[in-house]
Scaffold this active site. Structure first.
Site, mmCIF file in Angstrom:
data_model
loop_
_atom_site.group_PDB
_atom_site.id
_atom_site.type_symbol
_atom_site.label_atom_id
_atom_site.label_comp_id
_atom_site.label_asym_id
_atom_site.label_seq_id
_atom_site.Cartn_x
_atom_site.Cartn_y
_atom_site.Cartn_z
ATOM 1 N N HIS A 171 -28.631 15.518 -39.495
ATOM 2 C CA HIS A 171 -29.560 14.646 -38.770
ATOM 3 C C HIS A 171 -30.218 15.414 -37.612
ATOM 4 O O HIS A 171 -30.023 15.092 -36.449
ATOM 5 C CB HIS A 171 -28.742 13.465 -38.231
ATOM 6 C CG HIS A 171 -29.518 12.302 -37.712
ATOM 7 N ND1 HIS A 171 -30.411 12.378 -36.671
ATOM 8 C CD2 HIS A 171 -29.523 10.981 -38.087
ATOM 9 C CE1 HIS A 171 -30.918 11.190 -36.421
ATOM 10 N NE2 HIS A 171 -30.416 10.329 -37.261
ATOM 11 N N GLU A 275 -34.473 15.221 -41.369
ATOM 12 C CA GLU A 275 -33.066 15.221 -41.782
ATOM 13 C C GLU A 275 -32.917 15.519 -43.272
ATOM 14 O O GLU A 275 -33.273 14.686 -44.116
ATOM 15 C CB GLU A 275 -32.452 13.864 -41.442
ATOM 16 C CG GLU A 275 -32.671 13.434 -39.998
ATOM 17 C CD GLU A 275 -32.494 11.955 -39.771
ATOM 18 O OE1 GLU A 275 -31.685 11.322 -40.489
ATOM 19 O OE2 GLU A 275 -33.176 11.407 -38.877
#
Ligand code: TA6
Length: 303
Positions: A171, A275
């Site tokens: 992320h 991400e």
């Protein structure tokens, strides 16, 4: 016996691998080598900073309001979302984006390499807390190479005798000059689910630009993304393998205020998340006795 000259020529000069712990007992690993510096929190196997020496501005964004507290995710860098992404599919009391980013990890290896990069191997520590949420015989490891580019590989190994399904994401928060001037190339013609519109399905046309909250899951894409930032006169190249999804996220002002640790003084304007992941319909089934690896490589070029 190897001489200092041999050791320096083999491992390069200027290598530093230093562990320290803060007042909360969180252990941080600081890396210095001729190519880059980096900071990694053992909690979560969390790369917090990566500063290649050729870059005037850090490549990863770390909130100045990030909380370094046991059991809480650190806002910025590369949080490891695993073994689910977003809310737990059946138990909303469990940590969104999985537990991997908020539990202890251990160092398996930390080695200066002959090419003057630094190689790390971290592993999630098995515990009763983990087993309660993830009752499988499973190992999660993260291999990191810190140099003029940042390479990361997240490997899930099924050591048991039943298959399991994982959702996962690196992320990553990238540092930008200002969210309104950057563009993301590479996802043209990809389909995406728009979380802001209750996961309505859309198709991307051209590059991605930002003028409001964006929270999109691009599906069935192995594309390299390029984050073009005219303000910093650079582009960040985001290559990946073992990943079928790419999540793109900026919270914008209202969501940033709700979340609360996205940086003082409009800190959210200096970040965007891209991400590399396997989420939603791209989750991965790991068969007994097999492994799955999601890898990324981040590099920068001048514009
Ligand atoms: O990846 C985007 C997202 O799922 C957003 O919806 C937002 O929730 C963000 O992740 C941050 O999640 P976190 O749990 O780290 O606050």
């Amino acid at each position: 016996m190897q001489s200092v000259h041999e050791l320096n020529s083999r491992y390069g000069v200027g290598h530093k691998i230093h562990f320290s712990s803060d007042q909360n007992g969180l252990v941080t690993l600081e890396i210095e080598n001729p190519h880059a510096s980096a900071k990694v929190a053992l909690q979560g196997g969390h790369v917090m900073q990566w500063n290649p020496r050729h870059a005037e501005v850090p490549v990863l964004w770390l909130s100045d309001q990030a909380r370094f507290v046991g059991g809480r995710s650190i806002r910025g860098g590369v949080p490891v979302c695993w073994p689910w992404f977003g809310p737990h599919p059946t138990d909303e009391t469990l940590c969104p984006h999985g537990f991997a980013r908020v539990v202890p990890w251990e160092v398996v290896d930390a080695t200066p390499m002959p090419d003057n990069t630094t190689s790390l191997v971290l592993r999630l520590v098995e515990s009763k807390q983990v087993e309660k949420q993830w009752p499988y015989d499973c190992e999660l490891s993260l291999t990191i190479n810190i140099g003029p580019v940042l390479k990361m590989s997240l490997t899930t190994t099924n050591k048991g005798d039943e298959p399991f399904v994982i959702g996962e994401a690196l992320h990553t928060y990238f540092q930008v000059s200002d969210i309104e001037v950057v563009k993301i190339h590479g996802l043209d013609h990809s389909e995406y689910e728009d979380k802001v519109e209750d996961y309505a399905l859309h198709h991307q046309t051209g590059e991605i630009t930002f003028s409001q909250e964006v929270d999109r899951v691009y599906l069935n894409t192995e594309s390299t993304c390029v984050l073009e930032d005219p303000g910093l006169r650079r582009k960040i190249i985001i290559e990946k393998s073992g990943s079928q999804s790419t999540v793109v996220w900026t919270p914008w002002e209202r969501k940033a205020a709700e979340i609360g640790d996205l940086g003082s003084h409009y800190g959210w304007r200096q970040m965007v998340c891209v991400e590399s992941s396997n989420v939603r319909s791209n989750v991965v089934t790991v068969a007994p006795g097999s492994s799955h690896t999601l890898s990324v490589q981040y590099s920068t070029e001048s514009l």
